[in-house]
Design a protein around this motif. Structure first.
Motif, short mmCIF file in Angstrom:
data_model
loop_
_atom_site.label_atom_id
_atom_site.label_comp_id
_atom_site.label_asym_id
_atom_site.label_seq_id
_atom_site.Cartn_x
_atom_site.Cartn_y
_atom_site.Cartn_z
N ALA A 49 0.82 -1.22 0.00
CA ALA A 49 0.00 0.00 0.00
C ALA A 49 0.85 1.27 0.00
CB ALA A 49 -0.93 0.00 1.20
N GLN A 50 2.13 1.15 0.39
CA GLN A 50 3.01 2.31 0.42
C GLN A 50 3.61 2.63 -0.95
OE1 GLN A 50 3.20 4.08 3.27
NE2 GLN A 50 1.75 2.55 4.05
N ARG A 51 3.37 1.74 -1.90
CA ARG A 51 3.95 1.93 -3.24
C ARG A 51 3.36 3.18 -3.91
NH1 ARG A 51 4.28 -2.59 -8.10
NH2 ARG A 51 4.63 -1.13 -9.83
N LYS A 52 4.22 3.97 -4.49
CA LYS A 52 3.79 5.22 -5.12
C LYS A 52 3.05 4.93 -6.43
CE LYS A 52 5.76 7.85 -2.03
NZ LYS A 52 4.94 8.65 -1.10
N PRO A 53 2.11 5.82 -6.80
CA PRO A 53 1.41 5.65 -8.08
C PRO A 53 2.37 5.73 -9.26
CG PRO A 53 0.27 7.22 -6.66
CD PRO A 53 1.59 6.95 -6.02
N ASP A 54 2.04 5.02 -10.34
CA ASP A 54 2.83 5.11 -11.55
C ASP A 54 1.89 5.11 -12.75
OD1 ASP A 54 2.05 2.45 -11.96
OD2 ASP A 54 3.89 1.66 -11.05
N SER A 55 2.45 5.04 -13.96
CA SER A 55 1.61 5.11 -15.17
C SER A 55 0.70 3.91 -15.32
CB SER A 55 2.51 5.23 -16.41
OG SER A 55 3.40 4.12 -16.49
N ARG A 56 1.04 2.80 -14.68
CA ARG A 56 0.23 1.59 -14.75
C ARG A 56 -0.81 1.55 -13.63
NH1 ARG A 56 -1.31 -2.35 -18.38
NH2 ARG A 56 -1.74 -4.31 -17.30
N TYR A 57 -0.37 1.80 -12.41
CA TYR A 57 -1.25 1.80 -11.24
C TYR A 57 -1.34 3.24 -10.73
CZ TYR A 57 -0.39 -3.21 -11.43
OH TYR A 57 -0.29 -4.52 -11.85
N THR A 58 -2.31 3.98 -11.27
CA THR A 58 -2.38 5.41 -11.00
C THR A 58 -2.80 5.76 -9.57
OG1 THR A 58 -4.64 5.44 -11.89
CG2 THR A 58 -2.85 5.95 -13.41
N TYR A 59 -3.33 4.76 -8.84
CA TYR A 59 -3.62 4.95 -7.42
C TYR A 59 -2.59 4.25 -6.54
CZ TYR A 59 -8.27 7.02 -8.08
OH TYR A 59 -9.32 7.85 -8.41
N GLY A 60 -1.52 3.76 -7.15
CA GLY A 60 -0.58 2.95 -6.39
C GLY A 60 -1.20 1.57 -6.15
N LEU A 61 -0.80 0.93 -5.07
CA LEU A 61 -1.35 -0.39 -4.73
C LEU A 61 -2.12 -0.34 -3.41
CD1 LEU A 61 1.62 -2.71 -5.76
CD2 LEU A 61 -0.48 -2.24 -7.02
N ARG A 62 -2.79 0.79 -3.20
CA ARG A 62 -3.55 0.96 -1.96
C ARG A 62 -4.63 -0.10 -1.77
NH1 ARG A 62 -1.64 5.92 -3.15
NH2 ARG A 62 -1.42 7.44 -1.44
N SER A 63 -5.23 -0.53 -2.87
CA SER A 63 -6.36 -1.47 -2.77
C SER A 63 -5.94 -2.86 -2.30
CB SER A 63 -7.09 -1.58 -4.11
OG SER A 63 -6.21 -2.04 -5.12
N THR A 64 -4.62 -3.13 -2.23
CA THR A 64 -4.20 -4.44 -1.72
C THR A 64 -4.62 -4.63 -0.27
OG1 THR A 64 -2.01 -3.50 -1.18
CG2 THR A 64 -2.22 -4.68 -3.28
N SER A 65 -4.76 -3.54 0.46
CA SER A 65 -5.21 -3.66 1.86
C SER A 65 -6.65 -4.17 1.91
CB SER A 65 -5.09 -2.31 2.57
OG SER A 65 -5.89 -1.32 1.95
N MET A 66 -7.47 -3.78 0.93
CA MET A 66 -8.85 -4.27 0.87
C MET A 66 -8.89 -5.75 0.48
SD MET A 66 -10.93 -1.04 -0.79
CE MET A 66 -10.10 -1.08 -2.37
N LEU A 67 -8.01 -6.14 -0.45
CA LEU A 67 -7.92 -7.54 -0.85
C LEU A 67 -7.51 -8.41 0.34
CD1 LEU A 67 -6.20 -7.44 -4.37
CD2 LEU A 67 -8.46 -8.36 -3.84
N ALA A 68 -6.53 -7.91 1.11
CA ALA A 68 -6.06 -8.66 2.28
C ALA A 68 -7.19 -8.84 3.29
CB ALA A 68 -4.87 -7.95 2.92
#
Length: 279
Positions: A49-68
């Protein structure tokens, strides 16, 4: 620390459960194993979730916390099913239970899971991912307590059926708490409005903002277990009011409604607009 403690205890508890012929103890060990997996998921998601947004994942990987959180709820349900199955088998085909061994190991389990749950308790109110890990550990502490009481009862009464019966009661209690976690995590994954956000009040606030005559295409959803996003079209016949005015609306959305990320589109209202999702 919680992962290490529970990993060691899983091995110890299952071994002694096998030796003592205690289905409740072995089932609890299986539940503890799901805790280890759940804690690993929560830890991994917190890092991703701390990963910064990039051109592929424009919101970063914040949603992994919801998946977990969702996977943790599913793991708990599966663990409950396994415990219930083993308990029913033990009721149908009872065997002698070493009550003293069961009680001692269960007491250790209460300490291990209680300490681990305490480590997560502070953040469990505001973060669904941490809440999932906390529920895992708290459920295990409750399970160990039930196993302890069943073990003591077996010692004094000789009623071996109390061991699996206690497991079934504990499973029912755990499933009640897990259902809410499963429901909330599913809602997040389906982009529902978070429970802590009152959508009608948000719309009322936007409509009441200076220069706004209408609001449409209002969408509110969870970016992660702790962050909320919003997009909306604001009809402002007088035109764009300037960055300060839009920034002020964004600040109010953050402070009053805990919406951390807002995107507002200003329109003059000279043409007809409607949300494509409602077409």
């Amino acid at each position: 620390m919680a992962i290490i403690l529970n990993s060691i205890f899983v091995v110890v508890e299952f071994a002694y459960g096998f030796i003592a012929h205690s289905t409740a103890l072995m089932a609890d060990a299986g539940h503890n194993l799901s805790d280890v997996l759940g804690l690993g998921l929560a830890w991994g998601a917190a890092i991703l979730a701390q990963r910064k947004p990039d051109s592929r994942y424009t919101y970063g990987l914040r949603s992994t916390s919801m998946l977990a959180a969702l996977f943790n709820a599913m793991l708990l349900m599966l663990a409950c099913g396994a415990i219930a199955w083993e308990a029913v088998q033990q009721l149908l085909h009872p065997s002698p239970v070493a009550g003293a061994t069961v009680s001692v190991v269960a007491a250790i389990g209460i300490a291990v899971n209680g300490i681990s749950a305490w480590l997560f308790m502070a953040g469990s109110k505001d973060d669904l991912n941490i809440r999932a890990a906390y529920l895992h550990l708290a459920a295990d502490a409750a399970t160990s307590l039930g196993v302890l009481l069943a073990g003591l009862a077996v010692i004094y009464t000789g009623w071996n059926w109390l061991d699996p019966a206690a497991s079934i009661v504990i499973v029912a209690m755990i499933m009640l708490g897990t259902w809410a976690l499963l429901r909330d995590s599913l809602r997040m994954m389906l982009a529902a409005v978070p429970d802590n956000v009152d959508a009608p009040k948000v719309e009322q606030f936007l409509r009441g903002s200076a220069g706004v005559s209408g609001v449409h295409d209002l969408h509110i959803w969870s970016m992660s277990t702790t962050e909320t996003a919003l997009t909306a079209h604001l009809v402002m016949p007088a035109g764009y009011p300037g960055d300060l005015a839009i920034d002020a609306i964004g600040t109010q959305l953050r402070e009053r409604f805990s919406i951390q990320h807002s995107t507002l589109q200003v329109e003059l209202g000279t043409t007809e607009h409607a949300c494509a999702l409602h077409a």
